[in-house]
Scaffold this motif. Structure first.
Motif, PDB file in Angstrom:
ATOM      1  N   PHE A 188       0.957  -1.070  -0.074  1.00  0.00           N
ATOM      2  CA  PHE A 188       0.086  -0.045   0.025  1.00  0.00           C
ATOM      3  C   PHE A 188       0.846   1.327  -0.004  1.00  0.00           C
ATOM      4  O   PHE A 188       2.018   1.186   0.724  1.00  0.00           O
ATOM      5  CB  PHE A 188      -1.067  -0.011   1.104  1.00  0.00           C
ATOM      6  N   ILE A 189       0.733   2.121  -0.799  1.00  0.00           N
ATOM      7  CA  ILE A 189       1.401   3.327  -1.058  1.00  0.00           C
ATOM      8  C   ILE A 189       0.450   4.551  -0.685  1.00  0.00           C
ATOM      9  O   ILE A 189      -0.843   4.765  -1.260  1.00  0.00           O
ATOM     10  CB  ILE A 189       1.823   3.587  -2.459  1.00  0.00           C
ATOM     11  N   GLN A 190       0.913   5.514   0.009  1.00  0.00           N
ATOM     12  CA  GLN A 190       0.189   6.601   0.544  1.00  0.00           C
ATOM     13  C   GLN A 190       0.849   7.927  -0.408  1.00  0.00           C
ATOM     14  O   GLN A 190       2.125   8.017  -0.179  1.00  0.00           O
ATOM     15  CB  GLN A 190       0.103   6.657   2.033  1.00  0.00           C
ATOM     16  N   GLY A 227      -3.157  12.491   0.846  1.00  0.00           N
ATOM     17  CA  GLY A 227      -3.763  11.496   1.600  1.00  0.00           C
ATOM     18  C   GLY A 227      -4.335  10.173   1.221  1.00  0.00           C
ATOM     19  O   GLY A 227      -4.830   9.321   1.965  1.00  0.00           O
ATOM     20  N   GLU A 228      -4.330  10.157  -0.326  1.00  0.00           N
ATOM     21  CA  GLU A 228      -5.104   9.065  -0.749  1.00  0.00           C
ATOM     22  C   GLU A 228      -3.969   7.777  -0.713  1.00  0.00           C
ATOM     23  O   GLU A 228      -3.084   7.976  -0.715  1.00  0.00           O
ATOM     24  CB  GLU A 228      -5.213   9.035  -2.542  1.00  0.00           C
ATOM     25  N   THR A 229      -4.517   6.642  -0.924  1.00  0.00           N
ATOM     26  CA  THR A 229      -3.632   5.425  -0.667  1.00  0.00           C
ATOM     27  C   THR A 229      -4.168   4.377  -1.845  1.00  0.00           C
ATOM     28  O   THR A 229      -5.221   4.284  -2.202  1.00  0.00           O
ATOM     29  CB  THR A 229      -3.859   4.477   0.725  1.00  0.00           C
ATOM     30  N   GLY A 230      -3.143   3.887  -2.425  1.00  0.00           N
ATOM     31  CA  GLY A 230      -3.503   2.734  -3.392  1.00  0.00           C
ATOM     32  C   GLY A 230      -2.509   1.534  -3.204  1.00  0.00           C
ATOM     33  O   GLY A 230      -1.769   1.334  -2.331  1.00  0.00           O
ATOM     34  N   LEU A 231      -2.893   0.335  -4.316  1.00  0.00           N
ATOM     35  CA  LEU A 231      -2.308  -0.719  -3.885  1.00  0.00           C
ATOM     36  C   LEU A 231      -1.180  -1.241  -5.086  1.00  0.00           C
ATOM     37  O   LEU A 231      -1.939  -1.122  -6.244  1.00  0.00           O
ATOM     38  CB  LEU A 231      -3.499  -1.721  -3.954  1.00  0.00           C
ATOM     39  N   VAL A 232      -0.198  -1.517  -4.980  1.00  0.00           N
ATOM     40  CA  VAL A 232       0.916  -2.012  -6.043  1.00  0.00           C
ATOM     41  C   VAL A 232       0.660  -3.447  -5.778  1.00  0.00           C
ATOM     42  O   VAL A 232       1.273  -4.063  -4.665  1.00  0.00           O
ATOM     43  CB  VAL A 232       2.094  -1.470  -6.020  1.00  0.00           C
ATOM     44  N   HIS A 233      -0.056  -4.121  -6.600  1.00  0.00           N
ATOM     45  CA  HIS A 233      -0.347  -5.546  -6.340  1.00  0.00           C
ATOM     46  C   HIS A 233       0.994  -6.280  -6.839  1.00  0.00           C
ATOM     47  O   HIS A 233       1.948  -6.046  -7.579  1.00  0.00           O
ATOM     48  CB  HIS A 233      -1.323  -6.164  -7.606  1.00  0.00           C
ATOM     49  N   ILE A 234       1.312  -7.743  -6.125  1.00  0.00           N
ATOM     50  CA  ILE A 234       2.587  -8.261  -6.620  1.00  0.00           C
ATOM     51  C   ILE A 234       2.726  -8.458  -8.118  1.00  0.00           C
ATOM     52  O   ILE A 234       4.154  -8.466  -8.039  1.00  0.00           O
ATOM     53  CB  ILE A 234       2.506  -9.682  -5.664  1.00  0.00           C
TER      54      ILE A 234
END
Length: 127
Positions: free
Chosen positions: A22-24, A28-35
């Motif tokens: 998870f990257i913030q 303030g937004e957070t996102g996901l870098v999938h494997i």
């Protein structure tokens, strides 16, 4: 400022899981870098590539149906010219092949040898 698809931004890794990181971002937004979006090569463990607190540059791939950011690191990396391929298995030695052929022939004889042959062609019970 809302991040849009195709944008490149720098964020901080806030959590590493088995399935991604998870990257913030500063807004303030957070996102996901999938494997699957970490590297072009096979990633066995996310923690081998990313650590909590680390700043990383990512590309926004888009948003899922719930508005969450989908991110990629590998989209910003040059794709390898040649994808590594599994090594070819060399030809077995003639002795091994002969032993294997003999084993297969013997196994076939053992499994078909127990069947009754020539029983007059009649099946089943009494008359």
């Amino acid at each position: 400022m809302q991040l849009e698809s195709g944008a490149v931004a720098t964020g901080r890794v806030t959590r590493v899981t088995d399935f991604g990181a998870f990257i913030q971002f500063e807004n303030g937004e957070t996102g996901l870098v999938h494997i699957s979006q970490i590297a072009h090569s096979f990633v066995r463990s996310v923690s081998e590539h990313l650590q909590e607190g680390e700043n990383v540059e990512v590309k926004v791939l888009g948003r899922d149906e719930r508005g969450r950011l989908d991110l990629s690191i590998k989209e910003l990396q040059d794709e390898p010219e040649e994808i590594p391929r599994p090594r070819a298995i060399g030809r077995q030695s003639p002795q091994f092949e002969n032993k294997l052929r003999s084993f297969m022939r013997d196994a076939k004889e053992r499994t078909t040898g127990g069947e009754r042959r020539g029983s007059g062609g009649k099946k089943g019970g009494r008359r």
